[in-house]
Enzyme design. Structure first.
Site, PDB file in Angstrom:
ATOM      1  N   ARG A  86     -14.876  -6.211   1.888  1.00  0.00           N
ATOM      2  CA  ARG A  86     -16.275  -6.537   2.140  1.00  0.00           C
ATOM      3  C   ARG A  86     -16.456  -8.043   2.148  1.00  0.00           C
ATOM      4  O   ARG A  86     -15.812  -8.767   1.405  1.00  0.00           O
ATOM      5  CB  ARG A  86     -17.161  -5.928   1.045  1.00  0.00           C
ATOM      6  CG  ARG A  86     -18.646  -6.128   1.279  1.00  0.00           C
ATOM      7  CD  ARG A  86     -19.474  -5.675   0.090  1.00  0.00           C
ATOM      8  NE  ARG A  86     -19.232  -6.483  -1.099  1.00  0.00           N
ATOM      9  CZ  ARG A  86     -19.705  -7.705  -1.293  1.00  0.00           C
ATOM     10  NH1 ARG A  86     -20.448  -8.290  -0.375  1.00  0.00           N
ATOM     11  NH2 ARG A  86     -19.435  -8.371  -2.397  1.00  0.00           N
ATOM     12  N   GLN A  87     -17.328  -8.493   3.020  1.00  0.00           N
ATOM     13  CA  GLN A  87     -17.859  -9.846   3.012  1.00  0.00           C
ATOM     14  C   GLN A  87     -19.376  -9.697   2.917  1.00  0.00           C
ATOM     15  O   GLN A  87     -19.943  -8.735   3.434  1.00  0.00           O
ATOM     16  CB  GLN A  87     -17.505 -10.616   4.292  1.00  0.00           C
ATOM     17  CG  GLN A  87     -16.037 -10.921   4.429  1.00  0.00           C
ATOM     18  CD  GLN A  87     -15.604 -12.104   3.575  1.00  0.00           C
ATOM     19  OE1 GLN A  87     -16.080 -12.314   2.479  1.00  0.00           O
ATOM     20  NE2 GLN A  87     -14.661 -12.857   4.071  1.00  0.00           N
ATOM     21  N   SER A  88     -20.048 -10.640   2.268  1.00  0.00           N
ATOM     22  CA  SER A  88     -21.470 -10.506   1.968  1.00  0.00           C
ATOM     23  C   SER A  88     -22.399 -10.596   3.165  1.00  0.00           C
ATOM     24  O   SER A  88     -23.493 -10.062   3.140  1.00  0.00           O
ATOM     25  CB  SER A  88     -21.898 -11.560   0.948  1.00  0.00           C
ATOM     26  OG  SER A  88     -21.212 -11.351  -0.259  1.00  0.00           O
ATOM     27  N   SER A  89     -21.994 -11.297   4.203  1.00  0.00           N
ATOM     28  CA  SER A  89     -22.872 -11.475   5.362  1.00  0.00           C
ATOM     29  C   SER A  89     -22.029 -11.501   6.624  1.00  0.00           C
ATOM     30  O   SER A  89     -20.826 -11.752   6.574  1.00  0.00           O
ATOM     31  CB  SER A  89     -23.671 -12.779   5.241  1.00  0.00           C
ATOM     32  OG  SER A  89     -22.782 -13.890   5.350  1.00  0.00           O
ATOM     33  N   GLU A 146     -20.260 -14.748   6.980  1.00  0.00           N
ATOM     34  CA  GLU A 146     -18.999 -14.825   6.245  1.00  0.00           C
ATOM     35  C   GLU A 146     -17.890 -14.085   6.971  1.00  0.00           C
ATOM     36  O   GLU A 146     -16.748 -14.542   6.990  1.00  0.00           O
ATOM     37  CB  GLU A 146     -19.162 -14.256   4.833  1.00  0.00           C
ATOM     38  CG  GLU A 146     -19.881 -15.162   3.889  1.00  0.00           C
ATOM     39  CD  GLU A 146     -19.884 -14.631   2.462  1.00  0.00           C
ATOM     40  OE1 GLU A 146     -19.145 -13.677   2.156  1.00  0.00           O
ATOM     41  OE2 GLU A 146     -20.637 -15.190   1.657  1.00  0.00           O
TER      42      GLU A 146
END
Length: 178
Positions: A21-24, A27
């Protein structure tokens, strides 16, 4: 403790789950090295004894914040599969990839402990049923949630600073005499 000593044959009979996962979306697009490092954890699982075809990658939460699990389908699937006994190990580059919310994080830890599922991050392999490992994982989760709080506070402070009128302070020699 040696990582390989924690991994038992019953763990290797089940799948290794790699959560990415990346937050945005920004990103995801800009932090490609971080994403690559997350995918590279597959090699750690193989090094510990899992076959390549046993590694299940969950990367459907790319661009989603870890602040809550309520809208992250991948995290919900992970928790469900752990609870059903399908996972021998859960892998994430760091705790904040899994959850930045202590309620979600501790729920996952509890389910992992009950299902005898290990957790792996960049620092090592942990057994959530072991008191010392659980203590360290809990601390990592708390630090991750605190980090999110600090980041939000900084952003709020920056926004408030930009919207407030600026005061210009003149040196004493330039101040008008009253």
């Amino acid at each position: 403790m040696n990582e390989k000593l924690k991994v038992q044959s019953h763990h290797l009979e089940r799948s290794a789950y790699l959560y990415i996962r990346q937050s945005s979306m920004r990103e995801v697009m800009e932090n490609v090295e971080s994403t690559k490092r997350q995918y590279d954890l597959r090699g750690r699982a193989i090094g510990l004894g899992w076959r390549d075809d046993q590694v299940t990658v969950i990367d459907s939460d790319q661009g989603e914040s870890g602040a809550s699990a309520s809208w992250r389908e991948g995290f919900q699937r992970l928790v469900s599969d752990v609870g059903m006994g399908h996972a021998g190990i859960v892998m994430g580059l760091e705790v904040s990839r899994l959850a930045r919310n202590n309620a979600d994080w501790h729920r996952l830890l509890e389910i992992c402990a009950l299902a005898d599922t290990l957790i792996l991050d960049e620092d090592g392999v942990y057994d959530p049923a072991n008191f010392n490992d659980r203590l360290l994982l809990g601390l990592k989760g708390t630090m991750s949630e605190a980090e999110l709080h600090v980041i939000k506070a900084r952003l709020r402070g920056g926004i408030l600073k930009q919207s407030s009128p600026r005061r210009i302070s003149l040196p004493p020699s330039d101040r008008p005499h009253l």
